[in-house]
Design a protein around this motif. Sequence first.
Motif, PDB file in Angstrom:
ATOM      1  N   THR A  63       0.857  -1.180   0.000  1.00  0.00           N
ATOM      2  CA  THR A  63       0.000   0.000   0.000  1.00  0.00           C
ATOM      3  C   THR A  63       0.892   1.229   0.000  1.00  0.00           C
ATOM      4  N   SER A  64       0.294   2.397  -0.066  1.00  0.00           N
ATOM      5  CA  SER A  64       1.040   3.658  -0.023  1.00  0.00           C
ATOM      6  C   SER A  64       0.952   4.240   1.383  1.00  0.00           C
ATOM      7  N   HIS A  65       1.769   5.270   1.634  1.00  0.00           N
ATOM      8  CA  HIS A  65       1.678   5.963   2.927  1.00  0.00           C
ATOM      9  C   HIS A  65       0.264   6.473   3.153  1.00  0.00           C
ATOM     10  N   HIS A 118       6.794   2.682   9.978  1.00  0.00           N
ATOM     11  CA  HIS A 118       6.709   1.370   9.337  1.00  0.00           C
ATOM     12  C   HIS A 118       7.196   1.380   7.894  1.00  0.00           C
ATOM     13  N   PHE A 119       7.378   2.576   7.323  1.00  0.00           N
ATOM     14  CA  PHE A 119       7.757   2.683   5.918  1.00  0.00           C
ATOM     15  C   PHE A 119       9.243   2.938   5.796  1.00  0.00           C
ATOM     16  N   PRO A 120       9.889   2.335   4.798  1.00  0.00           N
ATOM     17  CA  PRO A 120      11.322   2.565   4.617  1.00  0.00           C
ATOM     18  C   PRO A 120      11.599   4.008   4.202  1.00  0.00           C
ATOM     19  N   LYS A 121      12.759   4.487   4.593  1.00  0.00           N
ATOM     20  CA  LYS A 121      13.169   5.848   4.231  1.00  0.00           C
ATOM     21  C   LYS A 121      13.363   5.936   2.725  1.00  0.00           C
ATOM     22  N   VAL A 122      12.795   6.973   2.114  1.00  0.00           N
ATOM     23  CA  VAL A 122      12.903   7.176   0.675  1.00  0.00           C
ATOM     24  C   VAL A 122      14.191   7.948   0.405  1.00  0.00           C
ATOM     25  N   PRO A 123      15.127   7.384  -0.400  1.00  0.00           N
ATOM     26  CA  PRO A 123      16.358   8.120  -0.695  1.00  0.00           C
ATOM     27  C   PRO A 123      16.067   9.347  -1.551  1.00  0.00           C
ATOM     28  N   LYS A 124      16.816  10.405  -1.303  1.00  0.00           N
ATOM     29  CA  LYS A 124      16.597  11.660  -2.058  1.00  0.00           C
ATOM     30  C   LYS A 124      17.425  11.667  -3.316  1.00  0.00           C
TER      31      LYS A 124
END
Length: 124
Positions: A63-65, A118-124
């Motif tokens: 799912t999405s955030h 709960h969501f992985p960190k999104v790389p910039k």
Amino acid sequence: MSTGLQTPAPAIGSWPESITQLRTMLPQRMKKAITDNPKKLANLIDLVNLPSTLREFLGQSQTSHLGCFMRVWSYIKANNLQDPNNKNKVNCDEKLKSILLGKPQIELAELPALIKLHFPKVPK
């Protein structure tokens, strides 16, 4: 002045059929933030694989955030978990505690941050 969603939160399991429908469901200040920064919308609606605790709670593997937040909020409303004396607090049942670090009660303002953990960190 509008303080909440323009339309009621979708039931658990329902999801907007288009981006246009999604935008109509968002609060005004979030609409402005997304219009100013389209990448923010992409981060909110990109599907990600869920960890086991969220997978069990939501009953799905991706799912999405935003989708996760909306489903948790729908669960809170459907089960009347808001404190009747203070609507800014949520009294967690056992199922909700499993995804909110075991806290018996949380402030509504904490909810997005606790879900985001709960969501992985999104790389910039």
